[in-house]
Design a protein around this motif. Structure first.
Motif, short mmCIF file in Angstrom:
data_model
loop_
_atom_site.label_atom_id
_atom_site.label_comp_id
_atom_site.label_asym_id
_atom_site.label_seq_id
_atom_site.Cartn_x
_atom_site.Cartn_y
_atom_site.Cartn_z
N LEU A 85 -11.20 -2.33 -1.77
CA LEU A 85 -10.75 -3.36 -0.83
C LEU A 85 -10.51 -2.70 0.52
O LEU A 85 -9.79 -1.70 0.61
CB LEU A 85 -9.44 -4.00 -1.31
CG LEU A 85 -8.73 -4.92 -0.30
CD1 LEU A 85 -9.53 -6.20 -0.08
CD2 LEU A 85 -7.31 -5.24 -0.78
N GLN A 86 -11.12 -3.25 1.56
CA GLN A 86 -10.84 -2.80 2.93
C GLN A 86 -10.21 -3.95 3.68
O GLN A 86 -10.79 -5.03 3.77
CB GLN A 86 -12.11 -2.35 3.64
CG GLN A 86 -11.87 -1.95 5.10
CD GLN A 86 -13.11 -1.43 5.76
OE1 GLN A 86 -13.74 -0.49 5.26
NE2 GLN A 86 -13.50 -2.00 6.89
N TYR A 87 -9.03 -3.71 4.25
CA TYR A 87 -8.34 -4.74 5.04
C TYR A 87 -8.40 -4.30 6.49
O TYR A 87 -7.70 -3.37 6.90
CB TYR A 87 -6.90 -4.92 4.57
CG TYR A 87 -6.24 -6.15 5.18
CD1 TYR A 87 -6.38 -7.39 4.56
CD2 TYR A 87 -5.54 -6.08 6.37
CE1 TYR A 87 -5.80 -8.53 5.11
CE2 TYR A 87 -4.97 -7.21 6.92
CZ TYR A 87 -5.11 -8.43 6.30
OH TYR A 87 -4.55 -9.56 6.85
N PHE A 139 -6.64 0.52 4.38
CA PHE A 139 -6.09 -0.22 5.50
C PHE A 139 -6.61 0.41 6.79
O PHE A 139 -6.56 1.63 6.95
CB PHE A 139 -4.56 -0.17 5.50
CG PHE A 139 -3.92 -0.84 4.32
CD1 PHE A 139 -3.77 -2.22 4.29
CD2 PHE A 139 -3.47 -0.10 3.24
CE1 PHE A 139 -3.17 -2.85 3.21
CE2 PHE A 139 -2.87 -0.72 2.15
CZ PHE A 139 -2.72 -2.10 2.13
N VAL A 140 -7.10 -0.42 7.70
CA VAL A 140 -7.58 0.07 8.99
C VAL A 140 -6.70 -0.51 10.08
O VAL A 140 -6.56 -1.73 10.19
CB VAL A 140 -9.05 -0.33 9.23
CG1 VAL A 140 -9.53 0.17 10.58
CG2 VAL A 140 -9.94 0.23 8.11
N GLY A 142 -4.88 0.04 14.31
CA GLY A 142 -4.93 0.66 15.62
C GLY A 142 -3.82 1.68 15.80
O GLY A 142 -2.96 1.86 14.92
N GLY A 143 -3.83 2.33 16.95
CA GLY A 143 -2.88 3.42 17.20
C GLY A 143 -1.43 2.99 17.22
O GLY A 143 -0.53 3.82 17.00
N THR A 144 -1.15 1.69 17.47
CA THR A 144 0.25 1.24 17.49
C THR A 144 0.88 1.28 16.10
O THR A 144 2.10 1.12 15.99
CB THR A 144 0.36 -0.18 18.08
OG1 THR A 144 -0.52 -1.06 17.37
CG2 THR A 144 0.04 -0.19 19.56
N ALA A 145 0.08 1.49 15.06
CA ALA A 145 0.64 1.68 13.73
C ALA A 145 1.45 2.97 13.66
O ALA A 145 2.33 3.13 12.82
CB ALA A 145 -0.47 1.70 12.69
N VAL A 146 1.13 3.91 14.57
CA VAL A 146 1.78 5.22 14.57
C VAL A 146 2.70 5.39 15.78
O VAL A 146 3.82 5.88 15.67
CB VAL A 146 0.72 6.34 14.57
CG1 VAL A 146 1.37 7.72 14.55
CG2 VAL A 146 -0.23 6.17 13.38
N GLN A 182 -4.98 4.91 4.70
CA GLN A 182 -4.95 4.22 5.98
C GLN A 182 -5.79 5.01 6.98
O GLN A 182 -5.63 6.22 7.12
CB GLN A 182 -3.52 4.11 6.50
CG GLN A 182 -3.41 3.44 7.88
CD GLN A 182 -2.01 3.60 8.47
OE1 GLN A 182 -1.44 4.69 8.45
NE2 GLN A 182 -1.46 2.51 8.99
N LEU A 183 -6.67 4.30 7.69
CA LEU A 183 -7.42 4.89 8.78
C LEU A 183 -6.87 4.34 10.09
O LEU A 183 -6.90 3.12 10.31
CB LEU A 183 -8.91 4.58 8.67
CG LEU A 183 -9.78 5.09 9.84
CD1 LEU A 183 -9.68 6.61 9.95
CD2 LEU A 183 -11.22 4.64 9.67
#
Length: 224
Positions: A85-87, A139-140, A142-146, A182-183
């Motif tokens: 599964l890719q979200y 899970f893919v 953007g940078g705001t996840a970090v 997560q990517l």
């Protein structure tokens, strides 16, 4: 082509989604594309199908959990148990308001998109993965996840919640043969970019599925 198992790409589009479909499809996976726009979805299915990939499209809005779960259920019935599964849906622009302009109502959409959607998707496919004794959830983000950005409050808050959920799954499911990763892709996916071209990212996601180590991976430097 003999289908060995199936992969569902939630938020599939002509960029990253199509590249991932091609990469996993070459390995014999049946590909389920999930997106809101039926017309664009059908066009992408036709395009990928012409390359010999086994592919089907399923229309669903990730902000409607029951609709998304139904689409993934249909995908499993049509293509076999979802093993991967890719979200990776692309957030709406109106999720990216400055923090002082973001009230509780402005957070409803981002939370539906990045929390309710992933939870519904995982809960739908997890029983099948457990029956198989293997699986991968990607899970893919953007940078705001970090690194939270004050001008992008909605995604900063919602991606942080999605990240926490993914990390909890990573720790909980590892012992069952189900890998969760997560990517993080800082900035925009860019054709021709050495690290953020869709084909490069698709290969990275394939490596994450095959190598199955660690939770968080970066497509590029956060300050790029």
């Amino acid at each position: 082509m003999v289908v060995v198992s199936s992969m569902a790409i939630v938020g599939a589009g002509p960029g990253l989604g199509a590249a991932v479909a091609r990469r996993f499809g070459r390995e014999g996976f049946g590909i389920a594309l999930v997106a809101r726009d039926r017309e664009r979805l059908d066009a992408l299915v036709r395009e990928l199908g012409e390359t010999g990939i086994t592919v089907r499209g399923f229309a669903a809005d990730v902000r409607r959990p029951e609709e998304l779960a139904h689409a993934l259920d249909e995908a499993g019935r049509a293509l076999g148990t979802v093993e991967v599964l890719q979200y990776s849906p692309v957030p709406h622009r109106d999720f990216m308001r400055p923090v002082l302009e973001t009230g509780h109502r402005e957070l409803v959409g981002p939370i539906e998109f990045s929390v309710y959607g992933p939870v519904a998707a995982v809960q739908q496919v997890l029983p099948g993965m457990r029956r198989l004794g293997r699986g991968t959830i990607l899970f893919v983000n953007g940078g705001t996840a970090v690194v939270p950005r004050p001008e992008r409050a909605g995604t900063s808050i919602a991606f942080a919640a999605e990240t926490a959920y993914g990390h909890l799954l990573h720790e909980r499911l590892a012992g069952e043969g189900i890998h969760v990763g997560q990517l993080v892709i800082p900035g925009s996916i860019t054709a021709g970019h050495a690290r953020k071209d869709p084909r490069v990212l698709a290969q990275l996601l394939w490596n994450m599925h095959r190598e199955r180590h660690g939770f968080r991976h970066f497509a590029d430097d956060l300050d790029s």
